[in-house]
Design a protein around this motif. Sequence first.
Motif, PDB file in Angstrom:
ATOM      1  N   GLU A  39       0.844  -1.215   0.158  1.00 63.47           N
ATOM      2  CA  GLU A  39       0.026  -0.006   0.005  1.00 63.47           C
ATOM      3  C   GLU A  39       0.950   1.353  -0.068  1.00 63.47           C
ATOM      4  O   GLU A  39       0.488   2.276  -0.861  1.00 63.47           O
ATOM      5  N   ASP A  40       2.009   1.149   0.718  1.00 66.54           N
ATOM      6  CA  ASP A  40       2.921   2.409   0.648  1.00 66.54           C
ATOM      7  C   ASP A  40       3.497   2.591  -0.902  1.00 66.54           C
ATOM      8  O   ASP A  40       3.798   3.753  -1.079  1.00 66.54           O
ATOM      9  N   ALA A  41       3.474   1.433  -1.546  1.00 63.53           N
ATOM     10  CA  ALA A  41       4.118   1.791  -2.765  1.00 63.53           C
ATOM     11  C   ALA A  41       3.075   1.844  -3.845  1.00 63.53           C
ATOM     12  O   ALA A  41       3.375   1.921  -4.995  1.00 63.53           O
ATOM     13  N   GLY A  42       1.595   2.121  -3.439  1.00 63.13           N
ATOM     14  CA  GLY A  42       0.704   2.621  -4.434  1.00 63.13           C
ATOM     15  C   GLY A  42       0.034   1.336  -4.816  1.00 63.13           C
ATOM     16  O   GLY A  42      -0.920   1.398  -5.897  1.00 63.13           O
ATOM     17  N   TYR A  43      -0.152   0.131  -4.226  1.00 59.12           N
ATOM     18  CA  TYR A  43      -0.834  -0.991  -4.468  1.00 59.12           C
ATOM     19  C   TYR A  43      -2.083  -1.291  -3.943  1.00 59.12           C
ATOM     20  O   TYR A  43      -1.800  -1.259  -2.480  1.00 59.12           O
TER      21      TYR A  43
END
Length: 281
Positions: free
Chosen positions: A48-52
């Motif tokens: 989630e931190d990487a945008g997923y």
Amino acid sequence: MRLATWNVNSIRARVARTVDFCVRESVDVLAMQEIKCKPEQFPYGPFEDAGYHVVAHGLNQWNGVAIASREPIEDVEYAFPDMPGFLKGHEGPGAPQEARALGATIGGVKVWSLYVPNGRGLDDPHYRYKLEWLSALTGYTRDALAKDPDLALALVGDFNIVPTDEDNGDPTLIEGVTTHVSVPEREAFAGLLDAGLTDTVRPLIPTGYTYWDYKQLRFPRNEGIRIDFILGSHALADAVTGAKIHRDERKGEIPSDHVPVVIDLDLTGPDDDDDRPMIFG
């Protein structure tokens, strides 16, 4: 769209490496197998931190599949129609299903992350289960494409089948003696292609392995096998613009015994705006 599949062999042990690969290679959708955890145990935070966005399907410390995507994940399914189950000692229908299939629609593509049963041995009940599982998957594929011939369908993952002799560099896998290379398994793989699918990577990368056992120096000796695939319907295969097998991911600290397989897709139609930003690197 950049679509990848990777048997990560325990996502909790390899989450940093997996997320780093996704970011470094600009992966839009990653299908994972052998996550080896329940959904509540999945390490969502780094993704989630990487945008997923992530959906996961696991029942215990074995098997398990997941999908990570930069785009919204819709129409999630946790089994394909008539998918059989397995329980040692169980005879007949009604065995509990394992966490081996996860389907979702992403950016107009129906993606299935699949972890095909291993088979264990030619005389093992798990081998019969494997063939039944593949037969049901073929039936689903044929029915889905008959209903919508233009469906962009991707069956991706660890198929646990070595389709040709050229895909086998492991001297311990012998036709008539071991699984993965038996005639019925190869016929089952061919049946998926006959149902309307194409091995989207092979035309661009005719040779190359995707798995090397940890034992007996299999990787340094390059005694690998090709068992990880991205099979696509004609609508999907026609959109493929590139492919790669990331062999170097078998190197380094605590690697999986599998490596990622990736395709690039150009899903823009003739009426789409040519100025829209690309979503793959």
